[in-house]
Enzyme design. Structure first.
Site, PDB file in Angstrom:
ATOM      1  N   PRO A  91      -4.561   0.827  18.664  1.00 52.45           N
ATOM      2  CA  PRO A  91      -4.239   0.321  17.323  1.00 52.45           C
ATOM      3  C   PRO A  91      -4.329   1.350  16.195  1.00 52.45           C
ATOM      4  O   PRO A  91      -3.984   1.045  15.059  1.00 52.45           O
ATOM      5  CB  PRO A  91      -5.259  -0.808  17.112  1.00 52.45           C
ATOM      6  CG  PRO A  91      -6.343  -0.563  18.093  1.00 52.45           C
ATOM      7  CD  PRO A  91      -5.767   0.193  19.230  1.00 52.45           C
ATOM      8  N   HIS A 114       0.839  -1.198   0.000  1.00 50.04           N
ATOM      9  CA  HIS A 114       0.000   0.000   0.000  1.00 50.04           C
ATOM     10  C   HIS A 114       0.875   1.249   0.000  1.00 50.04           C
ATOM     11  O   HIS A 114       1.746   1.393   0.837  1.00 50.04           O
ATOM     12  CB  HIS A 114      -0.925   0.014   1.229  1.00 50.04           C
ATOM     13  CG  HIS A 114      -2.157  -0.815   1.031  1.00 50.04           C
ATOM     14  ND1 HIS A 114      -3.318  -0.614   1.748  1.00 50.04           N
ATOM     15  CD2 HIS A 114      -2.419  -1.829   0.173  1.00 50.04           C
ATOM     16  CE1 HIS A 114      -4.228  -1.487   1.327  1.00 50.04           C
ATOM     17  NE2 HIS A 114      -3.703  -2.238   0.398  1.00 50.04           N
ATOM     18  N   LYS A 124       0.914   0.308  15.069  1.00 47.56           N
ATOM     19  CA  LYS A 124       2.313   0.238  15.493  1.00 47.56           C
ATOM     20  C   LYS A 124       2.672  -0.977  16.353  1.00 47.56           C
ATOM     21  O   LYS A 124       3.859  -1.298  16.499  1.00 47.56           O
ATOM     22  CB  LYS A 124       2.673   1.510  16.298  1.00 47.56           C
ATOM     23  CG  LYS A 124       2.824   2.737  15.440  1.00 47.56           C
ATOM     24  CD  LYS A 124       4.160   2.746  14.723  1.00 47.56           C
ATOM     25  CE  LYS A 124       4.244   3.760  13.617  1.00 47.56           C
ATOM     26  NZ  LYS A 124       4.009   3.246  12.269  1.00 47.56           N
TER      27      LYS A 124
END
Ligand SMILES: Cc1cc2nc3c(=O)[nH]c(=O)nc-3n(C[C@H](O)[C@H](O)[C@H](O)COP(=O)(O)OP(=O)(O)OC[C@H]3O[C@@H](n4cnc5c(N)ncnc54)[C@H](O)[C@@H]3O)c2cc1C
Length: 392
Positions: A293, A72, A297
């Site tokens: 979240p 991505h 990480k």
């Protein structure tokens, strides 16, 4: 049983550490309290930073990830019905992220460990770490109904937030820095192609929503819900209706619906335990720190910790110098606090809180507008999202 490095926990941290040590010629034993199927199917992280991808490849665990993972090059921020794409390579000098589920990372590492590595015992629950400050630390554990002892030169607690390793730190040494949030994430897996080809982070007056994916045919979506929500209290159609509202845009974008195959609620917490070393006992991954979240990480921090630790153990083996082991905690904590800061910023940027006033809502929109309009602010986000270097 005897080994050089006793590893508690076969999540991403413990499994990758065992692999890195194997590659460095250091033997280890991994103790995991759950069974193999549970570890391989626990739905969690899905975004791998560029550095994590590089580490998995170098460790010989990247073959399937390179075949099946989805690269991505950006994310979309959605607010006030507007859409803004953050272009990672353009802002960071070429960096991107990989969508490849934590379940798959664990499957790949387990297969490698069982084929080439040292012992990996499932349904082996560590009960206590003893003698961390002595030259020979030990792990008492229960396996196949019997209690046993693993004698080690080093013990590494990769046993997540609820593990036992942290409890072996003396109370006078441990310092805890913590924040809990009044909201949680209701996460679903759905058998439907993702409605967008990149992740969408949506800020809405009704709360945050995230569109993510596991594969070209499986969507992963999240809704901000009040802390303590029961996932089963939400009917499937209610979830889709609410997602649709929060992802609304001015254009003709549509959210595709499909059968929901899994529902769960994740609490949001920021947590750091300092230090990460006590004598010959080390903590890595969620055993030492938790991030909400929103910044993607957690898994990446766990990888950073074990890379640093494996290097330090290899250095000690080659040179006899414990220097890198002694600085392990401070080296990791620099990167961890940068990730804590980023995860907190992303969380408060996108979630609504019960005590928020209309002023807070306007501030959030101003912060988002700044990212969308000023290259410096957008670059800051892109650099943090694609990953901090190991020696930040
Ligand atoms: C819903 C959700 C979404 C997330 N999304 C992302 C994301 O997009 N990106 C990201 O980077 N992170 C994400 N995270 C965080 C990420 O999943 C964790 O940070 C990661 O799992 C940490 O790995 P770990 O190996 O340190 O701990 P864990 O994965 O928790 O592994 C610890 C292991 O230790 C075992 N264990 C515990 N106690 C004992 C014991 N006494 N004896 C033996 N074994 C024991 C456990 O069974 C477990 O297998 C997410 C987390 C959640 C919950």
């Amino acid at each position: 049983m005897r080994t050089t490095v006793g590893i508690i926990g076969a999540g991403p941290a413990g499994l990758l550490l065992a692999r890195l040590l194997h590659n460095a010629g250091i033997d280890s034993v991994v103790l995991e309290s759950r069974d193999r199927s549970y570890v391989e199917h626990r739905q969690r992280a899905g975004i791998l930073e560029q550095g994590t991808v590089d580490v998995l490849r170098a460790a010989g665990a990247g073959e399937r990830m390179d075949r099946e993972g989805l690269r991505h090059d950006g994310i979309e921020l959605r607010f006030a019905k507007q859409r803004h794409r953050v272009d990672f390579p353009g802002l960071t000098g070429g960096r991107s992220v990989m969508v490849y589920a934590q379940t798959e990372v664990c499957k790949d590492l387990i297969a490698l460990q069982l084929k080439e590595g040292g012992p990996l015992l499932f349904e082996a629950e560590a009960l206590e770490v003893e003698g961390a400050e002595s030259g020979r630390p030990r792990v008492r554990f229960r396996h196949e109904g019997r209690e046993d002892v693993l004698e080690c030169e080093y013990v590494v607690g990769c046993d997540g937030f609820w593990g036992v390793a942290r409890k072996a730190f003396p109370a006078g040494l441990s310092r805890v820095f913590e924040r809990t949030y009044p909201y949680a994430w209701l996460g679903i897996l759905a058998d439907v192609a993702p409605s967008h080809d990149e992740l969408v982070y949506a800020r809405h007056d009704r709360g945050f929503a995230l569109l993510s994916m596991r594969s070209p045919s499986v969507s992963r979506l999240y809704l901000q819900v009040p802390a303590g929500t029961d996932a089963e209290a939400w009917r499937d159609e209610e979830i889709w209706d609410e997602l649709e509202r929060r992802f609304e845009t001015d254009d003709d974008w549509r959210l595709e619906r499909g059968p929901i195959t899994q529902k769960s609620v994740t609490p949001m917490r920021s947590y750091v335990h300092e230090p990460m070393r006590h004598g010959r006992l080390f903590l890595a991954g969620d055993a030492a720190h938790i991030v909400p979240p929103t910044g993607a990480k957690g898994l990446n921090l766990a990888v950073g910790d074990v890379v640093t630790l494996a290097r330090a153990l290899a250095h000690e083996k080659e040179t006899g110098s414990p220097e890198l082991l002694e600085t392990y905690s401070t080296t990791c904590l620099r990167r961890i606090w940068q990730a804590e800061r980023f995860s907190y910023d992303m969380t408060t940027l996108l979630h609504t809180s019960p005590e928020d006033t209309p002023f807070d809502a306007r501030l959030q929109l101003a912060r988002l507008g700044r990212i969308a309009s000023f290259r410096a602010a957008e670059t800051d986000l892109a650099e943090a999202y694609t990953g901090f270097p190991l020696d930040v």
